[in-house]
Write a protein that holds these residues in place. Sequence first.
Motif, PDB file in Angstrom:
ATOM      1  N   ASP A  29       9.785  15.238  -3.734  1.00 33.74           N
ATOM      2  CA  ASP A  29       9.728  15.965  -4.994  1.00 33.74           C
ATOM      3  C   ASP A  29       8.547  15.432  -5.801  1.00 33.74           C
ATOM      4  O   ASP A  29       8.319  14.225  -5.864  1.00 33.74           O
ATOM      5  CB  ASP A  29      11.043  15.763  -5.753  1.00 33.74           C
ATOM      6  N   ILE A  30       7.807  16.313  -6.420  1.00 30.19           N
ATOM      7  CA  ILE A  30       6.640  15.899  -7.193  1.00 30.19           C
ATOM      8  C   ILE A  30       7.042  15.336  -8.550  1.00 30.19           C
ATOM      9  O   ILE A  30       6.538  14.305  -8.971  1.00 30.19           O
ATOM     10  CB  ILE A  30       5.656  17.079  -7.365  1.00 30.19           C
ATOM     11  N   ASN A  31       7.965  16.006  -9.232  1.00 31.19           N
ATOM     12  CA  ASN A  31       8.339  15.623 -10.598  1.00 31.19           C
ATOM     13  C   ASN A  31       9.696  14.932 -10.611  1.00 31.19           C
ATOM     14  O   ASN A  31      10.724  15.587 -10.510  1.00 31.19           O
ATOM     15  CB  ASN A  31       8.383  16.859 -11.502  1.00 31.19           C
ATOM     16  N   MET A  32       9.659  13.609 -10.734  1.00 27.33           N
ATOM     17  CA  MET A  32      10.891  12.818 -10.819  1.00 27.33           C
ATOM     18  C   MET A  32      10.719  11.801 -11.941  1.00 27.33           C
ATOM     19  O   MET A  32       9.605  11.383 -12.230  1.00 27.33           O
ATOM     20  CB  MET A  32      11.154  12.084  -9.496  1.00 27.33           C
ATOM     21  N   PRO A  33      11.838  11.381 -12.532  1.00 28.67           N
ATOM     22  CA  PRO A  33      11.735  10.335 -13.564  1.00 28.67           C
ATOM     23  C   PRO A  33      11.384   8.981 -12.940  1.00 28.67           C
ATOM     24  O   PRO A  33      11.527   8.783 -11.739  1.00 28.67           O
ATOM     25  CB  PRO A  33      13.138  10.316 -14.178  1.00 28.67           C
ATOM     26  N   ARG A  34      10.936   8.066 -13.738  1.00 25.03           N
ATOM     27  CA  ARG A  34      10.550   6.691 -13.370  1.00 25.03           C
ATOM     28  C   ARG A  34       9.346   6.644 -12.448  1.00 25.03           C
ATOM     29  O   ARG A  34       8.352   6.034 -12.763  1.00 25.03           O
ATOM     30  CB  ARG A  34      11.718   5.904 -12.798  1.00 25.03           C
ATOM     31  N   MET A  35       9.411   7.227 -11.272  1.00 26.11           N
ATOM     32  CA  MET A  35       8.277   7.238 -10.337  1.00 26.11           C
ATOM     33  C   MET A  35       8.179   8.639  -9.743  1.00 26.11           C
ATOM     34  O   MET A  35       9.093   9.088  -9.040  1.00 26.11           O
ATOM     35  CB  MET A  35       8.485   6.202  -9.224  1.00 26.11           C
ATOM     36  N   ASN A  36       7.076   9.333 -10.009  1.00 30.70           N
ATOM     37  CA  ASN A  36       6.934  10.688  -9.474  1.00 30.70           C
ATOM     38  C   ASN A  36       6.365  10.645  -8.050  1.00 30.70           C
ATOM     39  O   ASN A  36       6.065   9.576  -7.516  1.00 30.70           O
ATOM     40  CB  ASN A  36       6.096  11.560 -10.417  1.00 30.70           C
ATOM     41  N   GLY A  37       6.202  11.810  -7.455  1.00 27.63           N
ATOM     42  CA  GLY A  37       5.738  11.879  -6.075  1.00 27.63           C
ATOM     43  C   GLY A  37       4.363  11.284  -5.855  1.00 27.63           C
ATOM     44  O   GLY A  37       4.120  10.597  -4.858  1.00 27.63           O
ATOM     45  N   LEU A  38       3.441  11.530  -6.781  1.00 26.08           N
ATOM     46  CA  LEU A  38       2.095  10.975  -6.656  1.00 26.08           C
ATOM     47  C   LEU A  38       2.124   9.452  -6.756  1.00 26.08           C
ATOM     48  O   LEU A  38       1.494   8.756  -5.947  1.00 26.08           O
ATOM     49  CB  LEU A  38       1.175  11.555  -7.734  1.00 26.08           C
ATOM     50  N   GLU A  39       2.878   8.927  -7.701  1.00 26.61           N
ATOM     51  CA  GLU A  39       2.996   7.478  -7.853  1.00 26.61           C
ATOM     52  C   GLU A  39       3.627   6.848  -6.607  1.00 26.61           C
ATOM     53  O   GLU A  39       3.204   5.783  -6.166  1.00 26.61           O
ATOM     54  CB  GLU A  39       3.827   7.136  -9.094  1.00 26.61           C
ATOM     55  N   PHE A  40       4.619   7.516  -6.031  1.00 27.53           N
ATOM     56  CA  PHE A  40       5.247   7.019  -4.804  1.00 27.53           C
ATOM     57  C   PHE A  40       4.216   6.896  -3.684  1.00 27.53           C
ATOM     58  O   PHE A  40       4.141   5.871  -3.006  1.00 27.53           O
ATOM     59  CB  PHE A  40       6.397   7.943  -4.378  1.00 27.53           C
ATOM     60  N   LEU A  41       3.416   7.937  -3.483  1.00 27.34           N
ATOM     61  CA  LEU A  41       2.412   7.907  -2.419  1.00 27.34           C
ATOM     62  C   LEU A  41       1.377   6.819  -2.671  1.00 27.34           C
ATOM     63  O   LEU A  41       0.940   6.138  -1.735  1.00 27.34           O
ATOM     64  CB  LEU A  41       1.743   9.279  -2.276  1.00 27.34           C
ATOM     65  N   GLN A  42       0.981   6.637  -3.917  1.00 30.51           N
ATOM     66  CA  GLN A  42       0.033   5.578  -4.249  1.00 30.51           C
ATOM     67  C   GLN A  42       0.628   4.202  -3.952  1.00 30.51           C
ATOM     68  O   GLN A  42      -0.037   3.335  -3.383  1.00 30.51           O
ATOM     69  CB  GLN A  42      -0.383   5.684  -5.717  1.00 30.51           C
ATOM     70  N   GLU A  43       1.885   3.995  -4.325  1.00 26.46           N
ATOM     71  CA  GLU A  43       2.544   2.705  -4.089  1.00 26.46           C
ATOM     72  C   GLU A  43       2.745   2.431  -2.602  1.00 26.46           C
ATOM     73  O   GLU A  43       2.570   1.306  -2.143  1.00 26.46           O
ATOM     74  CB  GLU A  43       3.887   2.642  -4.830  1.00 26.46           C
ATOM     75  N   ILE A  44       3.112   3.440  -1.866  1.00 27.15           N
ATOM     76  CA  ILE A  44       3.388   3.257  -0.438  1.00 27.15           C
ATOM     77  C   ILE A  44       2.098   2.904   0.309  1.00 27.15           C
ATOM     78  O   ILE A  44       2.099   2.108   1.240  1.00 27.15           O
ATOM     79  CB  ILE A  44       4.099   4.496   0.158  1.00 27.15           C
ATOM     80  N   HIS A  45       0.990   3.489  -0.120  1.00 24.66           N
ATOM     81  CA  HIS A  45      -0.299   3.173   0.512  1.00 24.66           C
ATOM     82  C   HIS A  45      -0.772   1.770   0.161  1.00 24.66           C
ATOM     83  O   HIS A  45      -1.475   1.136   0.955  1.00 24.66           O
ATOM     84  CB  HIS A  45      -1.358   4.203   0.138  1.00 24.66           C
ATOM     85  N   LYS A  46      -0.394   1.263  -1.007  1.00 27.86           N
ATOM     86  CA  LYS A  46      -0.776  -0.095  -1.413  1.00 27.86           C
ATOM     87  C   LYS A  46       0.114  -1.160  -0.774  1.00 27.86           C
ATOM     88  O   LYS A  46      -0.294  -2.296  -0.628  1.00 27.86           O
ATOM     89  CB  LYS A  46      -0.676  -0.245  -2.940  1.00 27.86           C
ATOM     90  N   SER A  47       1.305  -0.782  -0.377  1.00 32.99           N
ATOM     91  CA  SER A  47       2.270  -1.743   0.133  1.00 32.99           C
ATOM     92  C   SER A  47       1.835  -2.330   1.478  1.00 32.99           C
ATOM     93  O   SER A  47       1.439  -1.601   2.383  1.00 32.99           O
ATOM     94  CB  SER A  47       3.647  -1.086   0.297  1.00 32.99           C
ATOM     95  N   GLU A  48       1.932  -3.625   1.574  1.00 29.34           N
ATOM     96  CA  GLU A  48       1.632  -4.295   2.844  1.00 29.34           C
ATOM     97  C   GLU A  48       2.870  -4.370   3.730  1.00 29.34           C
ATOM     98  O   GLU A  48       2.779  -4.763   4.889  1.00 29.34           O
ATOM     99  CB  GLU A  48       1.093  -5.694   2.563  1.00 29.34           C
ATOM    100  N   LYS A  49       4.017  -3.981   3.192  1.00 31.65           N
ATOM    101  CA  LYS A  49       5.275  -4.084   3.930  1.00 31.65           C
ATOM    102  C   LYS A  49       5.629  -2.805   4.683  1.00 31.65           C
ATOM    103  O   LYS A  49       6.570  -2.793   5.455  1.00 31.65           O
ATOM    104  CB  LYS A  49       6.417  -4.407   2.966  1.00 31.65           C
ATOM    105  N   VAL A  50       4.879  -1.734   4.449  1.00 36.41           N
ATOM    106  CA  VAL A  50       5.238  -0.438   5.029  1.00 36.41           C
ATOM    107  C   VAL A  50       4.137   0.050   5.954  1.00 36.41           C
ATOM    108  O   VAL A  50       2.963   0.080   5.582  1.00 36.41           O
ATOM    109  CB  VAL A  50       5.465   0.615   3.914  1.00 36.41           C
ATOM    110  N   GLN A  51       4.525   0.422   7.162  1.00 33.10           N
ATOM    111  CA  GLN A  51       3.616   1.046   8.117  1.00 33.10           C
ATOM    112  C   GLN A  51       3.703   2.550   7.874  1.00 33.10           C
ATOM    113  O   GLN A  51       4.702   3.175   8.202  1.00 33.10           O
ATOM    114  CB  GLN A  51       4.029   0.693   9.553  1.00 33.10           C
ATOM    115  N   PHE A  52       2.676   3.120   7.272  1.00 33.77           N
ATOM    116  CA  PHE A  52       2.755   4.513   6.815  1.00 33.77           C
ATOM    117  C   PHE A  52       1.846   5.462   7.579  1.00 33.77           C
ATOM    118  O   PHE A  52       1.893   6.656   7.379  1.00 33.77           O
ATOM    119  CB  PHE A  52       2.427   4.570   5.310  1.00 33.77           C
TER     120      PHE A  52
END
Length: 140
Positions: free
Chosen positions: A67-90
């Motif tokens: 979902d693109i529009n969510m409270p606290r962390m939206n879809g764009l922020e999620f994708l940005q965080e997941i790409h920065k994470s060293e713990k996730v193979q994406f």
Amino acid sequence: MADDQDLLKSFGRVMLIEDDLVDRMTCQRLLRRLGLAEELLCFADAEAALLSMETDGGFEADVIFLDINMPRMNGLEFLQEIHKSEKVQFSGVVAVMVSTDLTAELQMKFEEIQCVKAFIRKPMTADELAAVSTEIEGRI
């Protein structure tokens, strides 16, 4: 549509991140009815999904309906965080962005993100899900 159901290729392991209960249940029902998810893990918010993915042995999705529009962390922020994470193979994960308000400007913003391969307007229908299955078939 019913005759085409047998021709649809499964997305494999699917993660659904959707804050609206009705939309989440609709997507779950459609994915199961169409046989598009071998495994399905659902989250009501992006922070919980991120935490799950960063946990050792976390769920490794082939496709994420986000979902693109969510409270606290939206879809764009999620994708940005997941790409920065060293713990996730994406790498290789396909993201399908979901929203009630899909403007051309919004789609252009997400098309710049390599993993985003499709968009679905809510409320989701079986025909839209089948079209996305066909559209991203070679990318999974």
